[in-house]
Design an enzyme around this catalytic site. Structure first.
Site, PDB file in Angstrom:
ATOM      1  N   THR A 186       0.868  -1.188   0.000  1.00 30.04           N
ATOM      2  CA  THR A 186       0.000   0.000   0.000  1.00 30.04           C
ATOM      3  C   THR A 186       0.897   1.228   0.000  1.00 30.04           C
ATOM      4  O   THR A 186       1.569   1.499   1.000  1.00 30.04           O
ATOM      5  CB  THR A 186      -0.894   0.026   1.262  1.00 30.04           C
ATOM      6  OG1 THR A 186      -1.588  -1.214   1.365  1.00 30.04           O
ATOM      7  CG2 THR A 186      -1.881   1.181   1.195  1.00 30.04           C
ATOM      8  N   LYS A 191      -7.300   1.211  -2.545  1.00 32.53           N
ATOM      9  CA  LYS A 191      -6.846   0.690  -1.246  1.00 32.53           C
ATOM     10  C   LYS A 191      -6.956   1.775  -0.165  1.00 32.53           C
ATOM     11  O   LYS A 191      -7.343   1.508   0.971  1.00 32.53           O
ATOM     12  CB  LYS A 191      -5.409   0.176  -1.383  1.00 32.53           C
ATOM     13  CG  LYS A 191      -4.775  -0.303  -0.103  1.00 32.53           C
ATOM     14  CD  LYS A 191      -5.469  -1.518   0.487  1.00 32.53           C
ATOM     15  CE  LYS A 191      -4.973  -1.776   1.895  1.00 32.53           C
ATOM     16  NZ  LYS A 191      -5.691  -2.842   2.581  1.00 32.53           N
ATOM     17  N   LYS A 196       0.719   5.234   8.441  1.00 27.12           N
ATOM     18  CA  LYS A 196       1.248   5.518   7.095  1.00 27.12           C
ATOM     19  C   LYS A 196       0.102   5.691   6.102  1.00 27.12           C
ATOM     20  O   LYS A 196       0.078   6.630   5.312  1.00 27.12           O
ATOM     21  CB  LYS A 196       2.168   4.342   6.707  1.00 27.12           C
ATOM     22  CG  LYS A 196       2.736   4.334   5.328  1.00 27.12           C
ATOM     23  CD  LYS A 196       2.122   3.338   4.366  1.00 27.12           C
ATOM     24  CE  LYS A 196       1.996   1.913   4.789  1.00 27.12           C
ATOM     25  NZ  LYS A 196       1.345   1.019   3.857  1.00 27.12           N
TER      26      LYS A 196
HETATM   27  N1  NAP Z   1      -0.519  -6.615   7.549  1.00 28.97           N
HETATM   28  C1  NAP Z   1      -1.697  -6.420   6.988  1.00 28.97           C
HETATM   29  O1  NAP Z   1      -2.759  -6.795   7.523  1.00 28.97           O
HETATM   30  C2  NAP Z   1      -1.801  -5.719   5.640  1.00 28.97           C
HETATM   31  C3  NAP Z   1      -3.014  -5.809   4.946  1.00 28.97           C
HETATM   32  C4  NAP Z   1      -3.128  -5.188   3.695  1.00 28.97           C
HETATM   33  C5  NAP Z   1      -2.058  -4.460   3.184  1.00 28.97           C
HETATM   34  N2  NAP Z   1      -0.885  -4.365   3.911  1.00 28.97           N
HETATM   35  C6  NAP Z   1       0.212  -3.600   3.311  1.00 28.97           C
HETATM   36  O2  NAP Z   1       1.162  -4.535   2.818  1.00 28.97           O
HETATM   37  C7  NAP Z   1       2.490  -4.018   2.974  1.00 28.97           C
HETATM   38  C8  NAP Z   1       3.325  -4.981   3.807  1.00 28.97           C
HETATM   39  O3  NAP Z   1       2.698  -5.125   5.084  1.00 28.97           O
HETATM   40  P1  NAP Z   1       3.252  -6.163   6.166  1.00 28.97           P
HETATM   41  O4  NAP Z   1       2.226  -6.187   7.269  1.00 28.97           O
HETATM   42  O5  NAP Z   1       3.676  -7.424   5.527  1.00 28.97           O
HETATM   43  O6  NAP Z   1       4.528  -5.346   6.685  1.00 28.97           O
HETATM   44  P2  NAP Z   1       5.836  -5.898   7.431  1.00 28.97           P
HETATM   45  O7  NAP Z   1       5.555  -7.168   8.136  1.00 28.97           O
HETATM   46  O8  NAP Z   1       6.329  -4.744   8.221  1.00 28.97           O
HETATM   47  O9  NAP Z   1       6.851  -6.209   6.229  1.00 28.97           O
HETATM   48  C9  NAP Z   1       7.436  -5.167   5.513  1.00 28.97           C
HETATM   49  C10 NAP Z   1       8.455  -5.726   4.541  1.00 28.97           C
HETATM   50  O10 NAP Z   1       9.080  -4.628   3.864  1.00 28.97           O
HETATM   51  C11 NAP Z   1      10.509  -4.776   3.970  1.00 28.97           C
HETATM   52  N3  NAP Z   1      11.160  -3.458   3.903  1.00 28.97           N
HETATM   53  C12 NAP Z   1      10.806  -2.324   4.563  1.00 28.97           C
HETATM   54  N4  NAP Z   1      11.609  -1.295   4.215  1.00 28.97           N
HETATM   55  C13 NAP Z   1      12.479  -1.792   3.295  1.00 28.97           C
HETATM   56  C14 NAP Z   1      13.519  -1.218   2.542  1.00 28.97           C
HETATM   57  N5  NAP Z   1      13.851   0.089   2.638  1.00 28.97           N
HETATM   58  N6  NAP Z   1      14.216  -2.020   1.710  1.00 28.97           N
HETATM   59  C15 NAP Z   1      13.904  -3.324   1.582  1.00 28.97           C
HETATM   60  N7  NAP Z   1      12.902  -3.939   2.255  1.00 28.97           N
HETATM   61  C16 NAP Z   1      12.194  -3.169   3.101  1.00 28.97           C
HETATM   62  C17 NAP Z   1      10.708  -5.478   5.289  1.00 28.97           C
HETATM   63  O11 NAP Z   1      11.993  -6.040   5.358  1.00 28.97           O
HETATM   64  P3  NAP Z   1      12.649  -6.426   6.801  1.00 28.97           P
HETATM   65  O12 NAP Z   1      12.082  -7.768   7.128  1.00 28.97           O
HETATM   66  O13 NAP Z   1      14.100  -6.415   6.553  1.00 28.97           O
HETATM   67  O14 NAP Z   1      12.206  -5.350   7.780  1.00 28.97           O
HETATM   68  C18 NAP Z   1       9.582  -6.513   5.213  1.00 28.97           C
HETATM   69  O15 NAP Z   1       9.938  -7.577   4.372  1.00 28.97           O
HETATM   70  C19 NAP Z   1       2.339  -2.622   3.596  1.00 28.97           C
HETATM   71  O16 NAP Z   1       2.328  -1.651   2.581  1.00 28.97           O
HETATM   72  C20 NAP Z   1       0.978  -2.702   4.280  1.00 28.97           C
HETATM   73  O17 NAP Z   1       0.387  -1.426   4.422  1.00 28.97           O
HETATM   74  C21 NAP Z   1      -0.731  -4.996   5.108  1.00 28.97           C
END
Ligand code: NAP
Length: 296
Positions: A97, A172, A240
């Site tokens: 997102t 989204k 965010k």
């Molecule tokens: N969780 C939910 O329920 C949900 C639902 C719908 C949409 N989303 C969206 O989906 C996306 C991911 O969510 P998530 O919950 O999976 O987040 P998360 O668990 O925090 O995972 C984030 C990922 O991004 C990587 N990352 C962050 N900054 C980076 C950078 N500068 N360079 C390379 N890798 C980087 C992290 O790597 P590291 O492991 O090294 O930190 C990790 O693999 C977000 O945009 C969120 O808004 C989430």
């Protein structure tokens, strides 16, 4: 034979999505900044790459599932990034997102290399990512969407084509604007009922049996009254998204009064040290404001 897929970002959402691609039989190349999070995928047959560039050099379609706009820019446009290794004719599918305008900017950069891009953020959370029942909201060329629908089907139960690049990201934000406001309304009302002395379990049961229910009350009502905020969607990610809502509503001259107040309340919860908990932890801020659980 199925084409090679790349997957970058194995966090809460990405790890489940990537596993479902392996289960569907796709040869998978994965990368995660913290390498240890890629080990599980390596054990079930994925190739673990050392950079986004290595992933894109090996794959015809590259999926990204990263925290925010700057992470996606780093991974795709940065040094050792996806665009350095990618072959002409490949496609990037960004499921994160992020800002719709950043998404369009990246799509334009990709086009210069003969690469198509789809923004395909998802509805659903950790459980749906693991079960392969996400819903994709897609922006980009319609033909590119149709050509890549099979990949989305391996990770989700349905997808909607919204329009040109950036439109999936706008959709989204529309949804998370509602989710954030809904959960704030739920937290506020639950705290009111608790302070009045209603049995919290009975209160949630009644809410979920009537027109007062919502996706949020059904998924999180019970855990909120128990003070359980195990992370499915981290509060910092909702902050965010609400900041993106603020940017984009301002940009389009759309008044968004309720979203603005809710954004301030989520920010309050974040600065109180709750950034990594589930966003339903907004309940604790409301309890504190109402003096629940504190010595009089
Ligand atoms: N969780 C939910 O329920 C949900 C639902 C719908 C949409 N989303 C969206 O989906 C996306 C991911 O969510 P998530 O919950 O999976 O987040 P998360 O668990 O925090 O995972 C984030 C990922 O991004 C990587 N990352 C962050 N900054 C980076 C950078 N500068 N360079 C390379 N890798 C980087 C992290 O790597 P590291 O492991 O090294 O930190 C990790 O693999 C977000 O945009 C969120 O808004 C989430």
């Amino acid at each position: 034979m199925l084409r090679q897929i790349g997957f970058i970002g194995l966090g809460t959402m990405g790890s489940g999505m990537a596993k479902n691609l392996v289960k569907a039989g796709y040869p998978l190349n994965v990368y995660n900044r913290s390498l240890e999070k890629a080990e599980g995928l390596g054990k079930i047959g994925a190739f673990v790459a050392k950079s986004p560039k290595e992933v894109s050099a090996r794959s015809g379609a590259i999926i990204t599932m990263l925290s925010d706009s700057s992470a996606v820019e780093d991974v795709i446009l940065g040094d050792n990034g996806v665009l350095e290794g990618i072959r002409k004719g490949s496609v990037i599918v960004d499921c994160s997102t992020i800002s719709p305008r950043v998404s369009v900017k990246i799509a334009n950069e990709a086009e210069k290399k003969g690469v198509e891009m789809l923004d395909a953020p998802v509805a659903g959370s950790k459980r749906q990512a693991e079960e392969g029942t996400l819903i994709f909201l897609v922006g980009g060329k319609k033909q590119v969407y149709e050509d890549n629908m099979q990949i989305l089907k391996a990770m989700g139960k349905s997808s909607f084509y919204i329009g040109q690049n950036g439109m999936g990201s706008y959709m989204k934000l529309v949804m998370n604007m509602i989710n954030a406001i809904n959960l704030q309304a739920l937290a506020e009302a639950l705290v009111f009922g608790m302070k009045a002395g209603i049995n919290p379990d009975l209160m949630v049961e009644i809410i979920n049996s009537t027109g007062a229910r919502s996706g949020g009350s059904e998924a999180k009502g019970k855990s909120m009254i128990r003070g359980n905020y195990e992370t499915a969607f981290a509060l910092k990610l909702m902050c965010k998204d609400m900041n993106l809502v603020r940017e984009e509503t301002r940009n389009l001259d759309v008044p968004a009064p309720t979203a603005s107040i809710v954004n301030e309340l989520y920010t309050m919860a974040k600065v109180k040290g709750k950034a990594d908990l589930d966003y339903s932890v907004i309940m604790e801020v409301m309890k504190e404001m109402a003096g629940i659980g504190q010595k009089q």
